[in-house]
Write an enzyme that holds these catalytic residues in place. Structure first.
Site, PDB file in Angstrom:
ATOM      1  N   LEU A  16       0.468  -1.299  -0.032  1.00  0.00           N
ATOM      2  CA  LEU A  16      -0.096  -0.318  -0.130  1.00  0.00           C
ATOM      3  C   LEU A  16       0.794   1.439   0.158  1.00  0.00           C
ATOM      4  CD1 LEU A  16      -2.484  -1.239   2.438  1.00  0.00           C
ATOM      5  CD2 LEU A  16      -2.927  -0.505   0.428  1.00  0.00           C
ATOM      6  N   SER A  17       2.162   1.103  -0.002  1.00  0.00           N
ATOM      7  CA  SER A  17       2.663   2.297   0.183  1.00  0.00           C
ATOM      8  C   SER A  17       3.469   3.179  -0.820  1.00  0.00           C
ATOM      9  CB  SER A  17       4.818   1.208   0.512  1.00  0.00           C
ATOM     10  OG  SER A  17       4.391   0.989   1.436  1.00  0.00           O
ATOM     11  N   THR A  62      10.549  -3.614   2.672  1.00  0.00           N
ATOM     12  CA  THR A  62      10.090  -4.547   2.927  1.00  0.00           C
ATOM     13  C   THR A  62      10.472  -6.109   2.845  1.00  0.00           C
ATOM     14  OG1 THR A  62       7.488  -4.842   3.816  1.00  0.00           O
ATOM     15  CG2 THR A  62       8.527  -4.533   0.933  1.00  0.00           C
ATOM     16  N   LYS A  66      14.299  -6.575   4.872  1.00  0.00           N
ATOM     17  CA  LYS A  66      14.540  -5.358   5.533  1.00  0.00           C
ATOM     18  C   LYS A  66      16.458  -6.092   7.023  1.00  0.00           C
ATOM     19  CE  LYS A  66       9.798  -4.125   7.118  1.00  0.00           C
ATOM     20  NZ  LYS A  66       9.278  -4.020   8.119  1.00  0.00           N
ATOM     21  N   ASP A 100       9.355   1.338  11.690  1.00  0.00           N
ATOM     22  CA  ASP A 100       8.373   0.971  12.193  1.00  0.00           C
ATOM     23  C   ASP A 100       7.932   1.299  13.856  1.00  0.00           C
ATOM     24  OD1 ASP A 100       8.207  -0.367   9.954  1.00  0.00           O
ATOM     25  OD2 ASP A 100       9.080  -1.947  10.005  1.00  0.00           O
ATOM     26  N   ALA A 125       7.411 -11.810  18.753  1.00  0.00           N
ATOM     27  CA  ALA A 125       9.206 -11.455  19.000  1.00  0.00           C
ATOM     28  C   ALA A 125       9.802 -11.428  17.745  1.00  0.00           C
ATOM     29  CB  ALA A 125       9.906 -12.850  19.820  1.00  0.00           C
ATOM     30  N   GLY A 126       9.380 -11.268  16.435  1.00  0.00           N
ATOM     31  CA  GLY A 126       9.820 -10.666  15.263  1.00  0.00           C
ATOM     32  C   GLY A 126      10.552  -9.870  14.525  1.00  0.00           C
ATOM     33  N   ARG A 148       5.183 -17.359  20.355  1.00  0.00           N
ATOM     34  CA  ARG A 148       5.022 -19.021  20.064  1.00  0.00           C
ATOM     35  C   ARG A 148       6.165 -19.823  20.643  1.00  0.00           C
ATOM     36  NH1 ARG A 148       3.057 -20.672  14.648  1.00  0.00           N
ATOM     37  NH2 ARG A 148       5.475 -19.269  13.999  1.00  0.00           N
ATOM     38  N   ILE A 209      -1.081  -4.049  14.994  1.00  0.00           N
ATOM     39  CA  ILE A 209      -0.638  -4.247  14.009  1.00  0.00           C
ATOM     40  C   ILE A 209      -0.827  -4.749  12.879  1.00  0.00           C
ATOM     41  CG2 ILE A 209       1.600  -3.461  15.096  1.00  0.00           C
ATOM     42  CD1 ILE A 209       3.127  -5.400  13.463  1.00  0.00           C
TER      43      ILE A 209
HETATM   44  P1  ATR Z   1       7.295  -9.606  11.261  1.00  0.00           P
HETATM   45  O1  ATR Z   1       8.581  -9.275  10.934  1.00  0.00           O
HETATM   46  O2  ATR Z   1       6.609  -8.970  10.889  1.00  0.00           O
HETATM   47  O3  ATR Z   1       7.662  -9.027  13.121  1.00  0.00           O
HETATM   48  P2  ATR Z   1       8.137 -12.171  11.647  1.00  0.00           P
HETATM   49  O4  ATR Z   1       9.792 -11.634  11.952  1.00  0.00           O
HETATM   50  O5  ATR Z   1       8.111 -13.433  10.814  1.00  0.00           O
HETATM   51  O6  ATR Z   1       7.267 -11.525  11.169  1.00  0.00           O
HETATM   52  O7  ATR Z   1       7.470 -12.580  13.315  1.00  0.00           O
HETATM   53  C1  ATR Z   1       7.192 -13.657  13.150  1.00  0.00           C
HETATM   54  C2  ATR Z   1       6.006 -13.164  14.441  1.00  0.00           C
HETATM   55  O8  ATR Z   1       4.766 -13.885  14.837  1.00  0.00           O
HETATM   56  C3  ATR Z   1       6.600 -13.946  15.615  1.00  0.00           C
HETATM   57  O9  ATR Z   1       7.073 -13.958  17.138  1.00  0.00           O
HETATM   58  C4  ATR Z   1       6.082 -15.528  15.101  1.00  0.00           C
HETATM   59  O10 ATR Z   1       5.903 -16.611  16.585  1.00  0.00           O
HETATM   60  P3  ATR Z   1       7.738 -17.548  16.023  1.00  0.00           P
HETATM   61  O11 ATR Z   1       8.969 -16.727  16.713  1.00  0.00           O
HETATM   62  O12 ATR Z   1       6.638 -18.810  17.314  1.00  0.00           O
HETATM   63  O13 ATR Z   1       7.704 -18.100  15.018  1.00  0.00           O
HETATM   64  C5  ATR Z   1       4.977 -14.854  15.320  1.00  0.00           C
HETATM   65  N1  ATR Z   1       3.970 -15.848  15.300  1.00  0.00           N
HETATM   66  C6  ATR Z   1       3.308 -16.496  13.568  1.00  0.00           C
HETATM   67  N2  ATR Z   1       2.316 -16.842  13.123  1.00  0.00           N
HETATM   68  C7  ATR Z   1       2.055 -17.406  14.700  1.00  0.00           C
HETATM   69  C8  ATR Z   1       0.898 -18.184  15.026  1.00  0.00           C
HETATM   70  N3  ATR Z   1       0.097 -19.017  14.071  1.00  0.00           N
HETATM   71  N4  ATR Z   1       0.960 -18.142  16.585  1.00  0.00           N
HETATM   72  C9  ATR Z   1       1.807 -17.425  17.199  1.00  0.00           C
HETATM   73  N5  ATR Z   1       2.646 -16.439  16.918  1.00  0.00           N
HETATM   74  C10 ATR Z   1       2.825 -16.643  15.076  1.00  0.00           C
END
Ligand code: ATR
Length: 269
Positions: A16-17, A62, A66, A100, A125-126, A148, A209
């Site tokens: 959408l940017s 993106t 990143k 962000d 925590a991503g 997770r 988000i």
């Molecule tokens: P982004 O850059 O959008 O933060 P990311 O770095 O891939 O994307 O991080 C995705 C986050 O969503 C992670 O914390 C992931 O958990 P894991 O570290 O266990 O992979 C979390 N996540 C993704 N799918 C999930 C799900 N179905 N249930 C719970 N947590 C989920």
């Protein structure tokens, strides 16, 4: 001559940017244009260096680039802590920034949410969580990270002096502000949520988000108990606005940008 800006991603066609930044450039009557560029990971470095050589004004970066982009553009100290950049400027060499977390902060403060000394529960925590956690830590929040994969939460928590845990151990009722940074609830899995109304109360702020759909199941659950809700469009707009401040040193028209994004998302249904 028009100054060209753009976003680099893989995939990038649904970004959408372009719509958001074009709305800004048109509102401000700037002689600038913004495009999406589909770049594969192996071509990232030549794309960024090529953009500089072409005299482009700046870039957004993106998924999935990143993190890798921090090796090509020199990150400022916040982006270095986060380990990811979403904005590149070419005004003094190739410099990288991460807007962000600032986007999330502005989304909260625009809704009159105070951050200092508040208990914030971050789900995930991503990359997005890292940006938000480092930024809110700088604002004096007390951070709890539930993920997770527990090890990623405890690692991130350690970096900011917060508390990390698995999703199964979290106590959402203890938080003043809950922020979902995971893709749970995102299209097409719109019925998924990490929390339901039983976990949320009316004194809390719930910020998701995810922006597609705009109103996620989590936000519907929060609204049902009278909590304050903030959707992902706000963060998208404010991270983009901050990129424009870095590139152009202007005050972006965030209301027009937000209108453009909301109308594009409504049109996609
Ligand atoms: P982004 O850059 O959008 O933060 P990311 O770095 O891939 O994307 O991080 C995705 C986050 O969503 C992670 O914390 C992931 O958990 P894991 O570290 O266990 O992979 C979390 N996540 C993704 N799918 C999930 C799900 N179905 N249930 C719970 N947590 C989920």
């Amino acid at each position: 001559m028009k100054i060209i800006y753009g976003v680099i991603g893989d995939p990038v066609e649904h970004s959408l940017s372009p719509i958001m930044h074009q709305a800004s450039f048109e509102t401000l009557d700037l002689d600038c244009t913004y495009h999406a560029f589909h770049v594969k990971p192996d071509d990232l470095e030549s794309a960024i260096k090529g953009a500089e050589a072409l005299g482009m004004g700046g870039l957004n970066i993106t998924i999935p680039h990143k993190e890798q982009a921090t090796r090509i553009a020199s990150p400022d100290s916040l982006a270095e802590s986060i380990g990811a950049i979403n904005t590149i400027s070419f005004s003094e060499g190739i410099r990288g920034y991460n807007t962000d977390g600032y986007g999330a902060l502005r989304a909260l403060t625009e809704s009159n949410v105070k951050i200092k000394n508040r208990e914030v529960l971050v789900l995930g925590a991503g990359g997005a969580a890292r940006a938000i956690v480092f930024t809110l830590d700088g604002e004096g929040a007390y951070l709890t990270i539930a993920n997770r994969t527990k090890g990623k939460a405890t690692k991130l928590a350690r970096e900011v002096g917060g508390i990390g845990m698995g999703l199964e151990d979290m106590r959402p009722q203890d938080a003043d502000i809950i922020i979902n940074t995971t893709p749970v609830g995102m299209h097409p899995n719109t019925n998924e949520t990490l929390l339901t109304r039983a976990d949320i109360n009316s004194d809390q702020v719930v910020f998701d988000i995810v922006y597609n759909p705009i109103q996620t199941r989590l936000l519907r659950e929060a609204e049902a108990v009278g909590a304050t809700t903030i959707d992902g469009v706000k963060m998208l707009v404010h991270q983009g606005a901050e990129s424009e401040r870095i590139w152009l040193d202007i005050e972006p028209p965030t209301i027009e940008m937000e209108k453009a994004v909301r109308s594009a998302l409504r049109g996609r249904k």
